[in-house]
Design a protein around this motif. Structure first.
Motif, PDB file in Angstrom:
ATOM      1  N   GLY A 200      68.488  67.631  48.461  1.00  0.00           N
ATOM      2  CA  GLY A 200      69.124  66.427  47.927  1.00  0.00           C
ATOM      3  C   GLY A 200      69.803  66.687  46.595  1.00  0.00           C
ATOM      4  O   GLY A 200      70.914  66.212  46.340  1.00  0.00           O
ATOM      5  N   LEU A 201      69.154  67.466  45.735  1.00  0.00           N
ATOM      6  CA  LEU A 201      69.741  67.845  44.458  1.00  0.00           C
ATOM      7  C   LEU A 201      71.003  68.680  44.681  1.00  0.00           C
ATOM      8  O   LEU A 201      72.015  68.490  44.007  1.00  0.00           O
ATOM      9  N   GLY A 202      70.932  69.594  45.651  1.00  0.00           N
ATOM     10  CA  GLY A 202      72.092  70.424  45.960  1.00  0.00           C
ATOM     11  C   GLY A 202      73.285  69.593  46.419  1.00  0.00           C
ATOM     12  O   GLY A 202      74.409  69.800  45.955  1.00  0.00           O
ATOM     13  N   LEU A 203      73.044  68.642  47.300  1.00  0.00           N
ATOM     14  CA  LEU A 203      74.128  67.786  47.777  1.00  0.00           C
ATOM     15  C   LEU A 203      74.680  66.934  46.632  1.00  0.00           C
ATOM     16  O   LEU A 203      75.895  66.722  46.529  1.00  0.00           O
ATOM     17  N   ALA A 204      73.789  66.468  45.755  1.00  0.00           N
ATOM     18  CA  ALA A 204      74.242  65.695  44.591  1.00  0.00           C
ATOM     19  C   ALA A 204      75.120  66.551  43.675  1.00  0.00           C
ATOM     20  O   ALA A 204      76.132  66.071  43.139  1.00  0.00           O
ATOM     21  N   MET A 205      74.750  67.816  43.496  1.00  0.00           N
ATOM     22  CA  MET A 205      75.563  68.718  42.672  1.00  0.00           C
ATOM     23  C   MET A 205      76.941  68.908  43.287  1.00  0.00           C
ATOM     24  O   MET A 205      77.953  68.918  42.573  1.00  0.00           O
ATOM     25  N   LEU A 206      76.978  69.052  44.604  1.00  0.00           N
ATOM     26  CA  LEU A 206      78.263  69.195  45.284  1.00  0.00           C
ATOM     27  C   LEU A 206      79.124  67.954  45.072  1.00  0.00           C
ATOM     28  O   LEU A 206      80.320  68.057  44.782  1.00  0.00           O
TER      29      LEU A 206
ATOM     30  N   ALA B 274      74.670  65.866  55.163  1.00  0.00           N
ATOM     31  CA  ALA B 274      73.722  64.784  54.854  1.00  0.00           C
ATOM     32  C   ALA B 274      73.379  63.949  56.086  1.00  0.00           C
ATOM     33  O   ALA B 274      72.240  63.502  56.223  1.00  0.00           O
ATOM     34  N   LEU B 275      74.349  63.768  56.976  1.00  0.00           N
ATOM     35  CA  LEU B 275      74.123  62.905  58.141  1.00  0.00           C
ATOM     36  C   LEU B 275      73.613  63.645  59.371  1.00  0.00           C
ATOM     37  O   LEU B 275      73.148  63.018  60.316  1.00  0.00           O
ATOM     38  N   GLY B 276      73.719  64.958  59.344  1.00  0.00           N
ATOM     39  CA  GLY B 276      73.317  65.728  60.514  1.00  0.00           C
ATOM     40  C   GLY B 276      72.208  66.708  60.210  1.00  0.00           C
ATOM     41  O   GLY B 276      71.649  66.739  59.119  1.00  0.00           O
ATOM     42  N   ASP B 277      71.935  67.491  61.211  1.00  0.00           N
ATOM     43  CA  ASP B 277      70.900  68.513  61.067  1.00  0.00           C
ATOM     44  C   ASP B 277      71.555  69.887  61.116  1.00  0.00           C
ATOM     45  O   ASP B 277      71.101  70.772  61.832  1.00  0.00           O
ATOM     46  N   VAL B 278      72.660  70.033  60.409  1.00  0.00           N
ATOM     47  CA  VAL B 278      73.405  71.287  60.391  1.00  0.00           C
ATOM     48  C   VAL B 278      73.572  71.760  58.951  1.00  0.00           C
ATOM     49  O   VAL B 278      73.602  70.965  58.021  1.00  0.00           O
ATOM     50  N   ARG B 279      73.666  73.048  58.801  1.00  0.00           N
ATOM     51  CA  ARG B 279      73.864  73.636  57.480  1.00  0.00           C
ATOM     52  C   ARG B 279      75.133  74.486  57.406  1.00  0.00           C
ATOM     53  O   ARG B 279      75.552  74.866  56.322  1.00  0.00           O
TER      54      ARG B 279
ATOM     55  N   ALA C 193      76.002  76.657  43.316  1.00  0.00           N
ATOM     56  CA  ALA C 193      74.589  76.323  43.120  1.00  0.00           C
ATOM     57  C   ALA C 193      74.176  75.155  44.012  1.00  0.00           C
ATOM     58  O   ALA C 193      73.092  75.167  44.608  1.00  0.00           O
ATOM     59  N   GLY C 194      75.046  74.168  44.113  1.00  0.00           N
ATOM     60  CA  GLY C 194      74.739  73.033  44.986  1.00  0.00           C
ATOM     61  C   GLY C 194      74.615  73.444  46.426  1.00  0.00           C
ATOM     62  O   GLY C 194      73.668  73.007  47.138  1.00  0.00           O
ATOM     63  N   ALA C 195      75.513  74.304  46.892  1.00  0.00           N
ATOM     64  CA  ALA C 195      75.437  74.777  48.268  1.00  0.00           C
ATOM     65  C   ALA C 195      74.164  75.594  48.500  1.00  0.00           C
ATOM     66  O   ALA C 195      73.520  75.474  49.551  1.00  0.00           O
ATOM     67  N   LEU C 196      73.798  76.391  47.522  1.00  0.00           N
ATOM     68  CA  LEU C 196      72.582  77.200  47.641  1.00  0.00           C
ATOM     69  C   LEU C 196      71.335  76.315  47.725  1.00  0.00           C
ATOM     70  O   LEU C 196      70.446  76.557  48.549  1.00  0.00           O
ATOM     71  N   LEU C 197      71.277  75.296  46.907  1.00  0.00           N
ATOM     72  CA  LEU C 197      70.117  74.401  46.910  1.00  0.00           C
ATOM     73  C   LEU C 197      70.055  73.509  48.156  1.00  0.00           C
ATOM     74  O   LEU C 197      68.994  73.162  48.621  1.00  0.00           O
ATOM     75  N   ALA C 198      71.236  73.124  48.633  1.00  0.00           N
ATOM     76  CA  ALA C 198      71.288  72.209  49.794  1.00  0.00           C
ATOM     77  C   ALA C 198      70.820  72.914  51.041  1.00  0.00           C
ATOM     78  O   ALA C 198      70.338  72.329  51.959  1.00  0.00           O
TER      79      ALA C 198
END
Length: 137
Positions: free
Chosen positions: A6-12, A81-86, A132-137
Motif C-alpha cells: 500500500g505504501l508502494g502504491l501511494a509512493m507511485l 490495486a484492483l487486481g491480483d497482478v504485479r 522505490a514505490g514499485a519495489l515496495l508494491a
C-alpha cells in the motif's frame, strides 16, 4: 493488501502530480526554459525567432509525453490495486528508467558541461520515488 504494498502504491501515486508539474512547466512555461536561456546567454547566443518556435514545439511535445507517462503510471497502479497482478509494476520500472533515468543522466551531463543548474535532481528524485514505490508494491 499489506502495509508495504500500500505504501508502494501511494509512493507511485505521489510521483504522478510531480510528473504532471514538470509537464505543465514545459507546456506553459517560458521559451526558452529558464536554464536553457541561461545556457544560451552564457554562450553569448540570442536565439532567432525560428529557434524559439522550434524549442516551443519541442517543449509542448515533451509536456505531452510527460503527461502520458503520469497517466500510464496512474493507470498501471490502478490495475495493480484492483487486481491480483504485479506485472504492471515491471512496466512502471521500465517507464521510470527509460524516461526519468535517461533524462536525469543527460541533464546532469548538460549541467557539468555548462555549469548551469539543470532539473536533473528533480528527474532523479521522481525516478527514485517511482522505483522505490514499485519495489515496495
Amino acid at each position: 493488501m499489506g502495509l508495504m504494498p500500500g505504501l508502494g502504491l501511494a509512493m507511485l501515486l505521489l510521483a504522478v502530480p510531480g510528473i504532471l508539474a514538470l509537464a505543465a512547466k514545459f507546456a506553459f512555461g517560458p521559451v526558452p526554459a529558464d536554464y536553457h536561456g541561461e545556457i544560451l546567454s552564457r554562450a553569448g547566443v540570442e536565439p532567432a525567432p525560428a529557434v524559439l518556435t522550434i524549442l516551443g514545439a519541442v517543449y509542448k511535445v515533451l509536456a505531452g509525453a510527460l503527461a502520458a507517462v503520469a497517466l500510464a503510471i496512474a493507470a498501471l497502479v490502478l490495475v495493480v490495486a484492483l487486481g491480483d497482478v504485479r506485472w504492471p509494476l515491471l512496466v512502471v520500472v521500465a517507464i521510470a528508467l527509460l524516461v526519468g533515468g535517461i533524462a536525469a543522466f543527460i541533464m546532469q551531463g548538460v549541467e557539468r558541461a555548462t555549469g548551469v543548474r539543470t532539473p536533473w535532481r528533480r528527474a532523479a528524485g521522481l525516478t527514485v520515488l517511482v522505483l522505490a514505490g514499485a519495489l515496495l508494491a
